[in-house]
Design an enzyme around this catalytic site. Structure first.
Site, mmCIF file in Angstrom:
data_model
loop_
_atom_site.group_PDB
_atom_site.id
_atom_site.type_symbol
_atom_site.label_atom_id
_atom_site.label_comp_id
_atom_site.label_asym_id
_atom_site.label_seq_id
_atom_site.Cartn_x
_atom_site.Cartn_y
_atom_site.Cartn_z
ATOM 1 N N SER A 167 0.789 -1.233 0.000
ATOM 2 C CA SER A 167 0.000 0.000 0.000
ATOM 3 C C SER A 167 0.820 1.282 0.000
ATOM 4 O O SER A 167 0.252 2.362 -0.165
ATOM 5 C CB SER A 167 -0.961 0.006 1.191
ATOM 6 O OG SER A 167 -2.008 -0.911 0.970
ATOM 7 N N TYR B 194 -10.625 2.237 5.613
ATOM 8 C CA TYR B 194 -9.425 1.992 4.808
ATOM 9 C C TYR B 194 -9.709 0.871 3.810
ATOM 10 O O TYR B 194 -10.150 -0.218 4.195
ATOM 11 C CB TYR B 194 -8.251 1.617 5.703
ATOM 12 C CG TYR B 194 -6.956 1.458 4.947
ATOM 13 C CD1 TYR B 194 -6.177 2.573 4.659
ATOM 14 C CD2 TYR B 194 -6.534 0.216 4.486
ATOM 15 C CE1 TYR B 194 -4.998 2.451 3.948
ATOM 16 C CE2 TYR B 194 -5.359 0.083 3.771
ATOM 17 C CZ TYR B 194 -4.595 1.199 3.505
ATOM 18 O OH TYR B 194 -3.428 1.069 2.784
#
Length: 385
Positions: A84, A170
């Site tokens: 990420s 998220y």
């Protein structure tokens, strides 16, 4: 003259016998080596690469092997998956498109994807996509979504769980679509926008979405939490969300650009600064465009809390910052990343011009990565003037 020569010889002889303190950095080297060695032993990590920058002075530490099979040592050219952390590059691309007036973060997806008009997905803004506040996506695009047509259908049928801008969840789908839209605004596919435009402008010559054949020998082998060899598997929206492979040296250059220690063209500098703007608050954390910010210095407790299961896997109420908070100097800007076989962490403090990158080729629990990262950050802080 003879008397002066004799004096000089005696002086330098005495100096040579004296206990001259070692360079200040050697104590830092020892602390990092101790922490990394303990970490590698505890989690059975084959290889680790660390990069530190302090006011533009770089320091690299390489440990272990990039592959248990080949026993190739981790080095300057070893490529790691960063998971990420890739999203920070996507955020930079979107911000660059905004600086070039190709898009606005206040826009809605349907402006660039007409097939989304009339659907709930078109009610969110690009800023919502870049700050995890669109209304609730799953962590990943469902595995059954494989084609562009299926991806379009997925977003057309999506419905928010809560109003945009009220909670942070998220997830990959929002950031992934921000990357798609940024590239669309530039009139090119995402891979071309990233590897043909942004990465060259950043001067990152050893960073890839698809590792070229000539570089495969430097691509570290990842290992999952059971120690089995594994590398990332491309899925829907993989390129903008977890697709970057890079070296500690290239990633540290990216950090130094974010610290304004490496100069880039003015528009790109404005784009980088744009990713540091704060839009939402969640506890101590300020959510920027992908980047997460904490007060500096950040304790290990604070870092652990910001990377907790609750923050990562649950929807959490946020407070919008109105107006958005301009880039701050005395904060810790950071991002974690992982794939099934790799782990990564990037953090920097603009006020003291310090930054770190941490790369490893094994899946390691988040708390273990954060503990090591905090030790490295603390050590880097001690190196600063």
């Amino acid at each position: 003259m003879k008397r002066l020569l004799a004096f000089c010889l005696l002086f330098f002889a005495a100096l040579g016998q004296a206990k001259v303190p070692p360079p200040a950095r050697s104590a830092a080297d020892a602390e990092i080596q101790r922490a990394v060695a303990a970490f590698m032993q505890q989690y059975q990590v084959p290889g680790v690469a660390v990069g530190i920058t302090v006011d533009g002075a770089e320091r690299y530490y390489n440990y272990g092997v990039s592959s248990r099979k080949t026993q190739a040592k981790v080095g300057a050219n070893t490529l790691f998956e960063v998971g990420s952390v890739s999203k920070t590059f996507t955020a930079t691309l979107a911000s660059y498109a905004q600086v070039n007036q190709q898009l606005s973060l206040a826009d809605h997806p349907g402006k660039y994807l007409p097939e989304m008009k009339g659907h709930d997905f078109d009610k969110v803004t690009l800023l919502n996509l870049g700050t995890h506040t669109a209304g609730g996506f799953p962590m990943q695009v469902p595995t059954q979504v494989k084609t562009d047509q299926q991806l379009t259908a997925y977003f057309q049928s999506w419905h928010p769980q809560y109003p945009a801008g009220t909670k942070r969840t998220y997830a990959n789908p929002g950031i992934g679509m921000l990357g798609v839209i940024a590239a669309k605004s530039m009139r090119m596919p995402f891979q071309k926008a990233m590897t043909g435009v942004l990465l060259p402008k950043l001067g990152l010559t050893n960073t890839y979405l698809t590792v070229p054949p000539a570089k495969m020998a430097f691509y570290a082998q990842g290992y999952d939490d059971k120690g089995q060899p594994v590398r990332m598997s491309p899925g829907a929206l993989w390129e903008p969300t977890y697709g970057i492979k890079t070296t500690a040296r290239d990633l540290l250059r990216f950090v130094e650009i974010n610290l304004d220690q490496v100069k880039v063209e003015p528009k790109l500098k404005r784009a980088i600064d744009g990713t540091h703007v704060g839009y939402y608050r969640l506890g101590e954390m300020t959510q920027g465009l992908v980047w997460e910010q904490l007060p500096y210095p950040a304790s290990e407790t604070s870092l652990q809390a910001n990377s907790s299961q609750k923050v990562i896997f649950e929807s959490n109420a946020v407070a919008a910052l109105t107006p958005p908070r301009p880039p701050q100097a005395n904060v810790l800007i950071n991002k974690t990343g992982s794939t099934r076989g790799f782990g990564a962490y990037v953090a920097f403090n603009p006020a003291r011009k310090i930054g770190i990158v941490l790369l490893m080729n094994r899946s390691v629990p988040m708390d273990g990565r954060i503990k090591l990262a905090h030790t490295i950050l603390d050590t880097a802080g001690g190196m600063a003037k």
